[in-house]
Enzyme design. Structure first.
Site, PDB file in Angstrom:
ATOM      1  N   ARG A 130       0.799  -1.231   0.000  1.00 14.85           N
ATOM      2  CA  ARG A 130       0.000   0.000   0.000  1.00 14.85           C
ATOM      3  C   ARG A 130       0.828   1.275   0.000  1.00 14.85           C
ATOM      4  O   ARG A 130       0.298   2.340  -0.314  1.00 14.85           O
ATOM      5  CB  ARG A 130      -0.930   0.005   1.221  1.00 14.85           C
ATOM      6  CG  ARG A 130      -2.029  -1.039   1.175  1.00 14.85           C
ATOM      7  CD  ARG A 130      -2.883  -0.975   2.409  1.00 14.85           C
ATOM      8  NE  ARG A 130      -2.106  -1.243   3.619  1.00 14.85           N
ATOM      9  CZ  ARG A 130      -2.572  -1.110   4.851  1.00 14.85           C
ATOM     10  NH1 ARG A 130      -3.812  -0.685   5.048  1.00 14.85           N
ATOM     11  NH2 ARG A 130      -1.824  -1.389   5.898  1.00 14.85           N
TER      12      ARG A 130
ATOM     13  N   LYS B 269      -2.745 -16.640   8.254  1.00 12.73           N
ATOM     14  CA  LYS B 269      -2.936 -17.597   9.340  1.00 12.73           C
ATOM     15  C   LYS B 269      -3.677 -16.904  10.471  1.00 12.73           C
ATOM     16  O   LYS B 269      -3.087 -16.149  11.236  1.00 12.73           O
ATOM     17  CB  LYS B 269      -1.594 -18.115   9.842  1.00 12.73           C
ATOM     18  CG  LYS B 269      -0.796 -18.912   8.808  1.00 12.73           C
ATOM     19  CD  LYS B 269       0.534 -19.360   9.380  1.00 12.73           C
ATOM     20  CE  LYS B 269       1.368 -20.100   8.353  1.00 12.73           C
ATOM     21  NZ  LYS B 269       2.664 -20.546   8.901  1.00 12.73           N
TER      22      LYS B 269
ATOM     23  N   GLY C 240       1.921 -23.787   6.971  1.00  8.87           N
ATOM     24  CA  GLY C 240       3.037 -24.679   7.284  1.00  8.87           C
ATOM     25  C   GLY C 240       4.123 -23.962   8.057  1.00  8.87           C
ATOM     26  O   GLY C 240       4.045 -22.756   8.301  1.00  8.87           O
TER      27      GLY C 240
ATOM     28  N   ALA D 139       9.676 -16.372   7.509  1.00 11.82           N
ATOM     29  CA  ALA D 139       9.891 -15.638   6.267  1.00 11.82           C
ATOM     30  C   ALA D 139      11.368 -15.519   5.913  1.00 11.82           C
ATOM     31  O   ALA D 139      11.754 -15.698   4.753  1.00 11.82           O
ATOM     32  CB  ALA D 139       9.255 -14.257   6.366  1.00 11.82           C
TER      33      ALA D 139
ATOM     34  N   LYS E 118      -2.063 -22.445  16.496  1.00 12.82           N
ATOM     35  CA  LYS E 118      -0.672 -22.588  16.963  1.00 12.82           C
ATOM     36  C   LYS E 118      -0.113 -21.260  17.442  1.00 12.82           C
ATOM     37  O   LYS E 118       0.756 -21.225  18.318  1.00 12.82           O
ATOM     38  CB  LYS E 118       0.192 -23.199  15.858  1.00 12.82           C
ATOM     39  CG  LYS E 118       0.225 -22.411  14.543  1.00 12.82           C
ATOM     40  CD  LYS E 118       1.332 -21.402  14.449  1.00 12.82           C
ATOM     41  CE  LYS E 118       1.244 -20.626  13.152  1.00 12.82           C
ATOM     42  NZ  LYS E 118       2.327 -19.635  13.008  1.00 12.82           N
TER      43      LYS E 118
ATOM     44  N   THR F 240       6.727 -22.513  15.754  1.00 12.29           N
ATOM     45  CA  THR F 240       6.299 -21.242  16.327  1.00 12.29           C
ATOM     46  C   THR F 240       6.530 -21.178  17.832  1.00 12.29           C
ATOM     47  O   THR F 240       6.744 -20.099  18.386  1.00 12.29           O
ATOM     48  CB  THR F 240       4.809 -21.003  16.012  1.00 12.29           C
ATOM     49  OG1 THR F 240       4.597 -21.203  14.612  1.00 12.29           O
ATOM     50  CG2 THR F 240       4.375 -19.604  16.357  1.00 12.29           C
TER      51      THR F 240
ATOM     52  N   ARG G  92       6.880 -14.183  16.295  1.00  8.01           N
ATOM     53  CA  ARG G  92       6.356 -13.007  16.985  1.00  8.01           C
ATOM     54  C   ARG G  92       5.478 -13.423  18.165  1.00  8.01           C
ATOM     55  O   ARG G  92       5.433 -12.743  19.197  1.00  8.01           O
ATOM     56  CB  ARG G  92       5.523 -12.160  16.037  1.00  8.01           C
ATOM     57  CG  ARG G  92       6.245 -11.681  14.805  1.00  8.01           C
ATOM     58  CD  ARG G  92       5.263 -11.083  13.805  1.00  8.01           C
ATOM     59  NE  ARG G  92       5.791 -11.088  12.464  1.00  8.01           N
ATOM     60  CZ  ARG G  92       5.072 -10.862  11.383  1.00  8.01           C
ATOM     61  NH1 ARG G  92       3.770 -10.617  11.502  1.00  8.01           N
ATOM     62  NH2 ARG G  92       5.622 -10.881  10.190  1.00  8.01           N
TER      63      ARG G  92
END
Length: 342
Positions: free
Chosen positions: A33, A107, A136, A140, A191, A248, A255
């Site tokens: 954007r 997600k 999955g 990144a 998750k 994760t 995060r």
């Protein structure tokens, strides 16, 4: 000639997937954007803000003209946060051509409605065009630099899922396909909630035993909810379930895990998000997951404890105490015998 893919969402994950598509030879347009930021990316050939150190392949271009990106593309990959998925789909609806397919790499659950990603898509388009979801264990940065990675692509139309999987597949990136949209999406959303819980426990110094127990029982919660919603149990034992959960919960690139660590340090939710400086999907997903659990009559104590902390009803100490003092029970419910069965 390779089809052109437009990736909508120039955050870290969208950029990484755009790099992988272009790396595999697909002409790819990355849309975001902010015109100034996209112009800077195109000039630097890198997303310096969200994915530094991952140079753009020759077939990847970045720009902020949404109409042109959609018009040029044969198919779209949407990598926006899940809470803006509906707005993105509504924005592009008048721009889409017949047969132009969509792949969503979001997600999470839609805020307030609790809808899964494919349910949001169907609420706008029905099944009038091919679409899939991608999930999955994928940080990144690791996708962007080309480290080995595996994902699952789910769709009602298996030929569409397979075709897109083959477009991504290669150079250490493995892509599988399935028809279990619900299992893939529940695994990818819940998750994040579990990772906040594990982060809290690790931030409190509760040790490796606790971490392993929370991950295992977290998987049990995910499976109970997903199967109650019609998913296949084996999906949750795969990449979009156990694979993404372990990733994760155990690495600080997450995060959601970092959110839990910061909460354990005494930070508020607002302060922790400010420190992380990106969307933390588990914060938005947690209350929706708990509402789904209540709707389907599924017991999800870890989810309830995480919600209590995020909403300020429980301190991290009280949340851990609530889980630690639950009554003893069988790990799995005994199988019911069918009358008359041998």
């Amino acid at each position: 000639m390779n089809p052109v893919t437009a990736v909508l969402g120039a955050g870290s994950f969208g950029t990484a997937l755009a790099i992988q598509l272009a790396r595999r030879g697909a002409p790819t347009v990355l849309w975001g954007r902010d015109p100034e930021r996209l112009a800077a990316m195109q000039q630097a050939r890198e997303n310096v803000q969200y994915l530094p150190g991952c140079p753009f392949p020759a077939k990847l271009r970045a720009h902020a003209d949404l109409d042109a990106a959609v018009a040029e593309a044969d198919e779209l990959l949407i990598a926006t946060p899940s809470h803006v998925l509906r707005a993105t789909l509504e924005r592009i609806e008048p721009l889409l051509r017949d047969g132009q397919g969509l792949v969503a790499a979001c997600k999470g659950l839609e805020p307030h409605s609790g809808l899964l990603v494919h349910e949001v898509i169907e609420s706008i388009y029905g099944r009038s065009r091919p679409f899939a979801v991608l999930s999955g264990p994928t940080f990144a940065k690791e996708v962007g630099i080309g480290l080995p990675t595996a994902v699952t692509i789910a769709a009602h139309d298996q030929s569409f899922a397979e075709a897109f999987a083959r477009r991504l597949h290669g150079d250490g990136f493995r892509a599988y396909w399935t028809e279990d949209l619900t299992g893939v999406e529940v695994g990818g959303a819940v998750k994040n909630v579990m990772a906040i819980g594990v982060g809290i426990a690790d931030g409190m110094g509760l040790g490796a035993n606790t971490r392993a127990a929370l991950i295992t029982r977290g998987l049990a919660e995910i499976m109970r909810l997903a199967t109650a919603m019609g998913a296949k149990a084996e999906t949750l034992m795969g990449l979009a379930g156990m694979g993404d959960l372990v990733l994760t919960c155990t690495d600080n690139q997450s995060r959601n895990r970092r959110m839990g660590l910061l909460l354990a340090q005494g930070k508020s939710v607002k302060e922790a998000i400010a420190d992380i400086r990106q969307v933390v999907e588990g914060v938005k997903a947690a209350p929706e997951v708990l509402r789904l659990a209540q709707r389907y009559g599924v017991d999800m104590p870890i989810t309830a404890a995480v919600c209590g902390v995020l909403e300020g009803r429980l301190s991290v100490v009280e949340a851990v105490r609530a889980l630690a003092t639950r009554p003893a029970k069988a790990e799995a419910a005994p199988e019911r015998k069918v009358p008359g069965a041998g």
